[in-house]
Every structure is written in C-alpha cells, then in structure tokens.
Design a protein around this motif. Structure first.
Motif, PDB file in Angstrom:
ATOM      1  N   LEU A  48      34.945  53.261 -21.210  1.00  0.00           N
ATOM      2  CA  LEU A  48      33.847  52.271 -22.452  1.00  0.00           C
ATOM      3  C   LEU A  48      33.742  50.989 -23.062  1.00  0.00           C
ATOM      4  N   GLY A  75      29.560  59.260 -24.561  1.00  0.00           N
ATOM      5  CA  GLY A  75      28.563  58.491 -22.909  1.00  0.00           C
ATOM      6  C   GLY A  75      27.563  59.731 -22.615  1.00  0.00           C
ATOM      7  N   GLU A  80      25.085  61.613 -25.452  1.00  0.00           N
ATOM      8  CA  GLU A  80      25.725  61.375 -26.798  1.00  0.00           C
ATOM      9  C   GLU A  80      24.554  60.456 -27.856  1.00  0.00           C
ATOM     10  N   VAL A 130      22.343  57.497 -26.447  1.00  0.00           N
ATOM     11  CA  VAL A 130      22.618  56.940 -25.113  1.00  0.00           C
ATOM     12  C   VAL A 130      23.687  57.710 -23.726  1.00  0.00           C
ATOM     13  N   ASP A 131      23.161  57.581 -22.207  1.00  0.00           N
ATOM     14  CA  ASP A 131      24.035  58.257 -21.358  1.00  0.00           C
ATOM     15  C   ASP A 131      24.150  57.598 -20.285  1.00  0.00           C
ATOM     16  N   GLY A 132      25.238  57.713 -19.874  1.00  0.00           N
ATOM     17  CA  GLY A 132      25.509  56.374 -18.357  1.00  0.00           C
ATOM     18  C   GLY A 132      25.317  56.890 -17.349  1.00  0.00           C
ATOM     19  N   SER A 161      24.882  44.121 -20.555  1.00  0.00           N
ATOM     20  CA  SER A 161      25.459  44.701 -21.169  1.00  0.00           C
ATOM     21  C   SER A 161      26.778  43.781 -21.354  1.00  0.00           C
ATOM     22  N   LEU A 210      20.643  53.358 -21.235  1.00  0.00           N
ATOM     23  CA  LEU A 210      20.542  54.626 -20.404  1.00  0.00           C
ATOM     24  C   LEU A 210      20.638  53.013 -18.880  1.00  0.00           C
ATOM     25  N   LEU A 265      27.149  52.375 -17.496  1.00  0.00           N
ATOM     26  CA  LEU A 265      28.388  52.656 -18.450  1.00  0.00           C
ATOM     27  C   LEU A 265      28.753  51.524 -19.474  1.00  0.00           C
ATOM     28  N   VAL A 273      26.532  51.628 -22.204  1.00  0.00           N
ATOM     29  CA  VAL A 273      27.102  52.657 -23.552  1.00  0.00           C
ATOM     30  C   VAL A 273      28.162  52.143 -24.153  1.00  0.00           C
ATOM     31  N   LYS A 290      28.695  52.044 -28.143  1.00  0.00           N
ATOM     32  CA  LYS A 290      30.045  52.471 -28.228  1.00  0.00           C
ATOM     33  C   LYS A 290      31.297  51.440 -28.761  1.00  0.00           C
TER      34      LYS A 290
END
Length: 463
Positions: free
Chosen positions: A84, A318, A321, A334-336, A391, A442, A445, A448, A452
C-alpha cells in the motif's frame, strides 16, 4: 547498495502490477524461477509454507493465518502483494516489515546472480519486479529463520513466482473473473490455474465456490492426491454479532464466528478483528489452514487460545478500514475492492453496517484492466455522489472515461478531478453536507495506498 539505490535497481525490472503483460499466459513459466532459486541456494526449501491463491480475500486469509500461527508461538514469515505505501510491507516476519538495511543487503547480494540471468536471448522474457521480490522474501525467511511462511500468490497460481514453495497446506479463497487475458475467460479455466498450487503431501481448503469451479478444484486435487475440504461442505461456518465493545467506535461492529468440521473432531471460534461478514469466511478458511499447518509442523492442533487471540489482533490495512474522522468531517472508510463481486460485497456490508449514512459519497479509481463497468453498476444504486480520480498508478483508467461509463449506467453527473488531493477534498465536502455523511474510497489498492500515504504524512488523509 543503500536502500534508495536498491529500490531504484528493483524498479529497473518490468512490473506487471503497473504495466499489464501484453502476452498470453504461455509467456510465463517456472523454469527460469527455479534456475534463479537454485543459483541462490534454493531458500524456499528451508521452510514449510502455507500457500494461498484466489481472486478476493486471499490477502485477508494470509493475514489471519499468520496472526494465529504467530499467536501459537511460531516465528512466521508473511509474503503478500501489492504493497500500500512501501515495498517492505510485502515481506514480514512476526508482523514486522523487513528493515531497509536488510532489504538493501539482500538485493546487493543477489545482484550478481540477477545480472547473469539478465544476459538472455532477446526472445526470452526477463525476470520481473515481482519475481525478484519473491526470491528476496524467500531468502529473508530462510535466513531469519522462520518456522513457517504464509505466502500469497501474486497472480493465478500454476505459473506464479511463488509456486516453487513446499506447502504443507494450500488454500483457495473466493474465485471470480480476473486477469482473463492471462488466466482464461471462464471460472473453470481460472480455477484450473489457481489449483496449480496443489502439491502432493499437502492438505487443501477452499472457500465456497460456484459448482463448475469447485468441480475443477476437486479434479485437480485428485490428480496430486491432495485431500480437499470446502467451507459449506466439510466445514460449516456460523456467525453472530459480537458483544458490544464500548471502547471501540460503533461504526463497524465486529462479528463472532465459529467453524466446525463435519468429518473430524475440530472446531474454532473467535471474535474477528476485521469487520464485515465476508471476513468471517476468510477467517474460517485461515483457521483451518493454520490448524493443518500447525499440525504438520508441531504435530499437535493449533491451540484454541492462539486462534482467538490471532483473530482478534490481526491487522490488515485497506480492508473496510476506518480512517480518523476529522472535526466536522464525514465518516471515512477505505477498501481495496477492485472487482464487481468485491465491490458488491462492500456495498451490501455498508448497507448493513451504516444504514443511516446520508449522503453516501464514493471516491473511485481503478486500473485499465479491471471491470470498471461491473464495479460502477454495483455502485449505481448505492452512491449518492461519486468522484472519479487518479491513484497514481500508470495502469490507472482515465477519470474522464470512468465518468462516461457512469453517465451511461447511473444517468447522473459525477465529479471528475484527476488530482487526488483535490478529489479527496471535493469528496469530503460532499459527504460532510449532513451529519451522517459517509465517504468510501474503493476500486483500487493503489488508491488505498495513496490515501494511506497521505494519512501517514499528514495524520489524517485530506484533513
């Protein structure tokens, strides 16, 4: 090399996580990897492995299994992907990432061997970023040494770089369509690739699978003489709400889960440290795998207390979270999730866990090779607003393209902001319009990870 130089050297290898492979699965193979392992002293033969493949949930399965085995007193290596924030996350011993100095030392030692293997005919594919990292992990585990390594497959299984380990237990997490250009366009084809990790002498456990995929797994297990159990068949899982924990925020309540074997005298129960009903299935798969591995390594069952403590203390960022809530800001999760099935699962969980959330704002980015249309269809009936962004991954799909799909699917106008910081600020403002607003990031990843990283450097992502 120092750590910075080691990272630069590693980045010189092709990275299929950032640049999708442009050929069929035939371009992959284990012969080159076995040669590299042999030149490095076959470190993968120095430890037993718990090997896990699957489409969704395999990382969580690995995290649960590693935590439970560590709670039993074993020294546990954990190899997962992608990372991550920093690459060292992928290689852990007893939960601690490999140190920068150690990472650089290992890569410096490997470099002469790697350079020799770079001298190849032009038609032969070179080693990749993931393949080099995998061998670094195995060296680290062998030299630590670990009692067992929990190893997550990178892609597929049969031809994955991790598939040179000696497993005592093999797990298959939930299967779905992914990497179809490489693994095949049907679930049975994908199941056949995943089942390539099955080895004689190991035990196998699978999550519930569609019938056509399950039949392939059974067939492949039979070919190597691997006893294979399925959740929902030989293993039965039940869940219930955990007792209220007043010291923990109530936004994401925990579950209590119990799994028992219908074929032998074995059961396990725990309160899960990761939220979401789907994590109960991941935990059950991990608990059985960890028990089988412990039985083989220590010749005795995995202690019940280790199962309970590991399940409660597991840390796997992730995945649903919860980020700290800024004053006046919305709840932020947040989620992957990056497949239609996984996004649909998260939507179902959010409806259950946060029924009063309003507005429901989604911050979304995804890779070019993912089923964006399927994910957006899963979000269309849930998201009040959606913000498309980047991202930072070179494989990322343009936000403008995602917006075009959204207009066709949802018949609503999205917010398009390629700059992630500005997109995050816009999404937070939209979600904070009412006291019960919820912001969910989402689709990737890498998204995420980028969030993070901002959280780590600023104390609160977007604060």
């Amino acid at each position: 090399m120092n750590y910075t130089e080691a990272l630069a050297y590693l980045d010189g290898y092709v990275n299929f996580e950032r640049t999708a492979p442009d050929g069929p699965r035939a371009m992959f193979g284990l012969a080159r990897l076995r040669e590299l392992a042999a030149r490095l002293g076959d470190p993968q033969e120095e430890f037993p492995a718990l090997h896990v493949a699957g489409t969704k949930g395999k990382g969580s399965v690995c995290a649960f299994a590693a935590a439970m085995l560590q709670a039993a007193g074993l020294r546990v290596g954990l190899y997962t992907s992608p990372h991550l924030v920093h690459v060292r996350e992928r290689i852990r011993v007893d939960g601690a990432p490999i140190a920068e100095e150690r990472f650089a030392q290992l890569l410096t030692r490997c470099r002469p061997v790697l350079e020799k293997m770079r001298v190849r005919p032009a038609a032969e594919r070179r080693l990749t970023y993931f393949e080099v990292l995998t061998h670094l992990a195995f060296l680290h585990f062998a030299e630590t040494p670990v009692d067992v390594a929990v190893v997550e497959v990178g892609m597929g299984g049969r031809l994955d770089a991790t598939n040179i380990v000696e497993p005592v237990a093999c797990g298959i997490a939930s299967l779905g369509l992914e990497h179809t250009r490489i693994l095949g366009s049907t679930l049975p084809q994908i199941a056949r690739e995943k089942a390539g990790i099955f080895k004689p002498g190991a035990r196998g456990v699978s999550a519930p699978q569609p019938q056509d995929a399950a039949e392939v797994l059974v067939e492949m297990a039979g070919k190597v003489g691997l006893p294979l159990e399925f959740l929902g068949r030989e293993l039965q899982l039940v869940t219930r709400p955990a007792p209220a924990d007043h010291a923990r925020p109530a936004l994401l309540p925990r579950l209590e889960a119990e799994v028992r074997s219908t074929a032998e005298d074995w059961q396990a129960s725990a309160i899960l440290g990761l939220p979401g009903r789907f994590q109960a299935e991941n935990w059950a798969l991990a608990a059985r795998l960890a028990h089988l591995a412990h039985l083989k390594i220590r010749n005795r069952p995995l202690p019940e207390e280790a199962i309970r403590r590991g399940a409660a203390e597991v840390h796997w960022p992730g995945r649903l979270e919860e980020f700290p809530r800024a004053p006046g800001g919305p709840n932020f999760l947040v989620d992957g999730a990056h497949t239609p099935n996984s996004v649909n699962t998260i939507v179902e969980e959010l409806r259950r866990l946060c029924p009063a959330a309003d507005p429901r704002v989604v911050l979304f980015a995804c890779a070019k090779d993912k089923d964006a249309e399927g994910m957006l269809r899963a979000l269309a009936s849930y998201a009040s607003e959606i913000v498309f962004t980047c991202s930072g991954n070179a494989r990322g799909r343009a936000p403008e393209e995602l917006a075009g799909l959204w207009r066709q699917i949802a018949r609503r106008a999205p917010v398009v902001q390629p700059d992630l910081d500005k997109a995050l600020a816009a999404a937070r403002t939209l979600a904070a319009a009412r006291p019960d607003g919820l912001l969910v990031a989402l689709g990737s990843l890498y998204l995420v990870g980028a969030l993070k990283e901002r959280q780590d450097t600023r104390g609160d992502a977007g604060r």
